[in-house]
Design a protein around this motif. Sequence first.
Motif, PDB file in Angstrom:
ATOM      1  N   GLY B  91       0.808  -1.208   0.000  1.00 53.31           N
ATOM      2  CA  GLY B  91       0.000   0.000   0.000  1.00 53.31           C
ATOM      3  C   GLY B  91       0.843   1.260   0.000  1.00 53.31           C
ATOM      4  N   LEU B  94       4.984   2.613  -0.492  1.00 54.08           N
ATOM      5  CA  LEU B  94       5.720   3.108  -1.647  1.00 54.08           C
ATOM      6  C   LEU B  94       5.882   4.620  -1.585  1.00 54.08           C
ATOM      7  N   ARG B 101       3.857   6.006  -6.248  1.00 55.18           N
ATOM      8  CA  ARG B 101       3.218   4.684  -6.272  1.00 55.18           C
ATOM      9  C   ARG B 101       3.268   4.063  -7.652  1.00 55.18           C
ATOM     10  N   SER B 105       5.700   0.820  -8.013  1.00 52.42           N
ATOM     11  CA  SER B 105       5.067  -0.466  -8.315  1.00 52.42           C
ATOM     12  C   SER B 105       5.948  -1.311  -9.224  1.00 52.42           C
ATOM     13  N   VAL B 275      -0.070   4.951   5.635  1.00 52.17           N
ATOM     14  CA  VAL B 275       0.826   3.803   5.590  1.00 52.17           C
ATOM     15  C   VAL B 275       0.433   2.750   6.614  1.00 52.17           C
TER      16      VAL B 275
END
Lengths: 102, 300
Positions: B91, B94, B101, B105, B275
């Motif tokens: 979640g 990152l 994100r 990824s 986070v």
Amino acid sequence: MLIAVILALAAGTYGFRVAGVLLRDRLELPEWSRQLLPVGAAALLAALAATAALTEAGGFAGYARPAGVLVGLLLAARRAPFVLVVVAAAGTTALLRLLGVA
Amino acid sequence: MRTAYRTGDARLLRDVAAIGAAMLAVGASFGAVAVAAGLPAWATLAMSVLVYAGGAQFMAVGLVAAGSPLAAVLAGLLLNARHLPFGLALGGALGPGRRQRLLGSHLMTDEATAFALARPAGPGRRRAFWLAGVLLFLAWNAGTGLGVLAGGAVGDPGALGLDAAFPAGLAALLLPSLRDRETRRVALTGAGLAVLATPLLPAGLPVLLALAALVLPVLGRRRAAAAPDSPGTRRDTPGATPDTPGATPDALGAAPDALGGVPDDPGGRPADGDVALPARRRLADGDEPGRVVRAGEAAC
């Protein structure tokens, strides 16, 4: 054709990666299920470690590799430094192979 | 605080470098194997940059060489489907921004995920993810380049025992989290299911099957909810596991969002943004902040 394979594989793999990250924000997960996410990740990582340690192409990987992983695991359980764990695992397996153990 | 971060980072760097060295060698082996299988150099390099998933790359090269490109895509994707649950678990680790994100990824691998989840949610976890992600990406691609150049001169990584290095590294990163009873039960059951299923199912599915072990805590919670007064119910306070007497201070598995107790977050800072998982937030909000710090130190 080759370029299509690479692009499809790249797009699909990135799709899996980014989907989880972005879904995490969108999904209204109840608290009990959010707590299960790291547990699920731990299960996946444990399964990866176990299958990578024991199997090769759907069969048994031979004795040298699991023996090396076992040495690493014992060191890790005794809180040895991570680098030592990795080097000892590889070294044990390499040594066993040198001695003729598959 | 600053020095604590710095020493933590130095150790993290060293740990990631150990896996990075192994990835460099296996990347070189991929480059050599792909070129030997008839892939042009550009395609081999592009695959490592764009796909960036070792297992799927080796499999795809084999299947393309065997003349089944569609199978190469499908088998590779099946192998990589596990990244979706990894992303769910990571979640916000990152980073807070959309760009972080989207870029982060692509750097998600088993190892980067394990390095990140071994730390409590917060800035420490984010640093671990990015450090491991960037370094391992560079190692894999540099290795591929070397392999393409060196071709047959690249040795067999099996002779170096590198196939044992990756599972040992993953297991070492995972080990601290297994002190939590629930995580241990699910992880070991899942690993057992995956190993037993490996001869029967196509590659990728056995590992996904490990998620079936999550029925254990789900059923446990349902039972606990049905009988809320019975002793030993766990409900949503995994930190108060009745069968881990004394709630040992090093059981940072108690903070259920952390795979391990690596002390990268000595202040027990509240995690940035979204986070943290709820349980961690409870701890960070001052429920028992002292225990979080002690837990970190004890795991040292």
